[in-house]
Structures are given as C-alpha cells and as structure tokens.
Motif scaffolding. Structure first.
Motif, PDB file in Angstrom:
ATOM      1  N   PHE A  29      42.134  20.186  60.778  1.00  0.00           N
ATOM      2  CA  PHE A  29      42.378  21.494  60.171  1.00  0.00           C
ATOM      3  C   PHE A  29      43.027  21.434  58.791  1.00  0.00           C
ATOM      4  CE2 PHE A  29      45.025  25.101  59.144  1.00  0.00           C
ATOM      5  CZ  PHE A  29      44.041  26.068  59.021  1.00  0.00           C
ATOM      6  N   PRO A  30      44.162  20.758  58.603  1.00  0.00           N
ATOM      7  CA  PRO A  30      44.840  20.863  57.308  1.00  0.00           C
ATOM      8  C   PRO A  30      44.192  20.073  56.169  1.00  0.00           C
ATOM      9  CG  PRO A  30      46.058  19.395  58.732  1.00  0.00           C
ATOM     10  CD  PRO A  30      44.941  19.978  59.558  1.00  0.00           C
ATOM     11  N   ALA A  31      43.154  19.312  56.458  1.00  0.00           N
ATOM     12  CA  ALA A  31      42.521  18.507  55.405  1.00  0.00           C
ATOM     13  C   ALA A  31      41.828  19.409  54.385  1.00  0.00           C
ATOM     14  CB  ALA A  31      41.525  17.530  56.029  1.00  0.00           C
ATOM     15  N   GLU A  32      42.056  19.140  53.129  1.00  0.00           N
ATOM     16  CA  GLU A  32      41.461  19.928  52.044  1.00  0.00           C
ATOM     17  C   GLU A  32      40.028  19.507  51.717  1.00  0.00           C
ATOM     18  OE1 GLU A  32      42.356  22.431  49.997  1.00  0.00           O
ATOM     19  OE2 GLU A  32      44.510  22.640  50.251  1.00  0.00           O
ATOM     20  N   TRP A  33      39.582  18.370  52.200  1.00  0.00           N
ATOM     21  CA  TRP A  33      38.288  17.825  51.778  1.00  0.00           C
ATOM     22  C   TRP A  33      37.083  18.450  52.494  1.00  0.00           C
ATOM     23  CZ3 TRP A  33      35.823  15.735  55.880  1.00  0.00           C
ATOM     24  CH2 TRP A  33      36.603  15.235  56.920  1.00  0.00           C
ATOM     25  N   HIS A  34      37.308  19.358  53.452  1.00  0.00           N
ATOM     26  CA  HIS A  34      36.190  20.025  54.136  1.00  0.00           C
ATOM     27  C   HIS A  34      36.304  21.531  53.958  1.00  0.00           C
ATOM     28  CE1 HIS A  34      38.430  21.620  57.604  1.00  0.00           C
ATOM     29  NE2 HIS A  34      39.192  20.551  57.444  1.00  0.00           N
ATOM     30  N   ARG A  71      35.446  11.148  55.797  1.00  0.00           N
ATOM     31  CA  ARG A  71      35.843  12.317  54.994  1.00  0.00           C
ATOM     32  C   ARG A  71      34.621  12.974  54.358  1.00  0.00           C
ATOM     33  NH1 ARG A  71      41.733  11.699  52.794  1.00  0.00           N
ATOM     34  NH2 ARG A  71      41.003  13.504  51.684  1.00  0.00           N
ATOM     35  N   ASP A  72      33.642  13.267  55.214  1.00  0.00           N
ATOM     36  CA  ASP A  72      32.377  13.842  54.764  1.00  0.00           C
ATOM     37  C   ASP A  72      32.294  15.298  55.215  1.00  0.00           C
ATOM     38  OD1 ASP A  72      29.601  14.681  54.656  1.00  0.00           O
ATOM     39  OD2 ASP A  72      29.073  12.568  54.421  1.00  0.00           O
ATOM     40  N   ALA A  73      32.494  16.221  54.277  1.00  0.00           N
ATOM     41  CA  ALA A  73      32.547  17.647  54.592  1.00  0.00           C
ATOM     42  C   ALA A  73      31.228  18.153  55.165  1.00  0.00           C
ATOM     43  CB  ALA A  73      32.915  18.440  53.338  1.00  0.00           C
ATOM     44  N   ASP A  74      30.106  17.699  54.614  1.00  0.00           N
ATOM     45  CA  ASP A  74      28.810  18.155  55.114  1.00  0.00           C
ATOM     46  C   ASP A  74      28.601  17.740  56.563  1.00  0.00           C
ATOM     47  OD1 ASP A  74      28.186  19.337  52.666  1.00  0.00           O
ATOM     48  OD2 ASP A  74      27.171  17.538  51.931  1.00  0.00           O
ATOM     49  N   VAL A  95      46.403  28.903  52.601  1.00  0.00           N
ATOM     50  CA  VAL A  95      45.086  29.291  52.104  1.00  0.00           C
ATOM     51  C   VAL A  95      44.462  28.061  51.440  1.00  0.00           C
ATOM     52  CG1 VAL A  95      43.793  30.813  50.575  1.00  0.00           C
ATOM     53  CG2 VAL A  95      45.870  31.651  51.701  1.00  0.00           C
ATOM     54  N   PRO A  96      43.446  27.463  52.085  1.00  0.00           N
ATOM     55  CA  PRO A  96      42.773  26.327  51.453  1.00  0.00           C
ATOM     56  C   PRO A  96      42.163  26.762  50.117  1.00  0.00           C
ATOM     57  CG  PRO A  96      42.030  26.614  53.721  1.00  0.00           C
ATOM     58  CD  PRO A  96      42.864  27.807  53.369  1.00  0.00           C
TER      59      PRO A  96
END
Length: 172
Positions: free
Chosen positions: A81-86, A51-54, A115-116
């Motif tokens: 796609f639906p994950a909020e953490w990135h 779960r690393d957005a960078d 809309v994230p």
C-alpha cells in the motif's frame, strides 16, 4: 511479464458495455496454474519484488477474475500500500476493506490522511473515502477509534464520511 502476457490478462478485465476477451482458464493454462488465487498471489509477489506497477495491476486483475479470497493477500497488500511506485492504492484499500480485519486498520487509517502523488488531483479524496468506508465495516475498537479521530478533520469530505460511518456503526 511480457507485453503479450499483459494483453492476455487485460482480456480478463471487465469493461462496461464490452465482453471479456479471455477466460480465466486461458490465462491459467498460459501460466501453468490451476488456481487463480495462487497465480494472482505469485504475480503480485513477483511484481512487488521487481517494483513493476503494470504487473501489480495485472495481478489484481487476475485476483478479481478468479474471485479469489483476499485473506492470503492481506500481508502483501499491507506491505504494498504505501509504496509510491505503483498506482493501485484505491484497489488495495477496497480489497483490504472486504477483509474486515482489525489487522488492516493501521493501513486504512494511513489511507485517510496520505495522498499518493498520482492522486494529488483528486479533490474528492476517493482514496480516503474508500478507507473510511472500509474502517466503518471493520469490527473493533481500533477501527472505531480511527473513525472518531476523523470526526474533526479539516477536510469536510473526510469529516462527513467519518461521521456517517460512526452513525452506521451506531456510535457517534
């Protein structure tokens, strides 16, 4: 991924008016890979697990630099796609749009409504517009039905783009 590895990959990124500072071969050699698509997929799966957005961003940069087929990325991208953490929702929608696969329709349809948090400021609804255009290029009745469902959307930008895509498909 270390900060040094991220810097290495960032050297692959295209920045208007500047040359890339790294080559794909340099990045592949560093990671012990010979195939850019395989490296991008490995980095993407690893970043999702952690779960690393960078690192999601780094994986997508490698994917783009390698000009890799997006098809093997279909399932991970739909899952991601639906994950909020990135923060890569727009890039994911663009990649899914290049596939023109009916399997992408539920995700693209979600992108027209959701809309994230990190895009809440965007009154132009760029994510939704990208998803609508991707739906417009996706064959099949399911994609068409998703567009038809948007013809009466409250948001004028969404409504207008859906109508344009239906017209482009030849069916209003």
């Amino acid at each position: 991924m270390t900060p040094e590895e991220q810097d290495l990959i960032m050297g692959l990124a295209f920045v208007p008016g500047m040359d890339r500072t790294r080559t794909l071969d340099e990045v592949l050699a560093h990671f012990g890979e010979s195939d850019g698509g395989a490296l991008a997929l490995r980095l993407l799966r690893d970043s999702m697990e952690r779960r690393d957005a960078d690192d999601v961003e780094m994986a997508l940069i490698v994917h783009g630099a390698a000009d890799a087929s997006a098809e093997e990325f279909l399932e991970p991208l739909i899952e991601l796609f639906p994950a909020e953490w990135h923060r890569e929702h727009e890039d994911i929608v663009s990649m899914l749009g290049t596939l023109r696969s009916p399997k992408t329709v539920p995700t693209l349809a979600k992108a027209t409504h959701w809309v994230p948090e990190h895009l809440a400021w965007d009154e132009n609804r760029a994510l939704a517009v990208k998803a609508i255009w991707a739906l417009g290029g996706t064959p099949g009745a399911q994609a068409r039905a998703a567009l038809v469902g948007l013809r009466d959307a409250e948001n004028e930008i969404i409504r207008d783009n859906a109508v344009k895509q239906l017209a482009r498909r030849g069916r209003l």
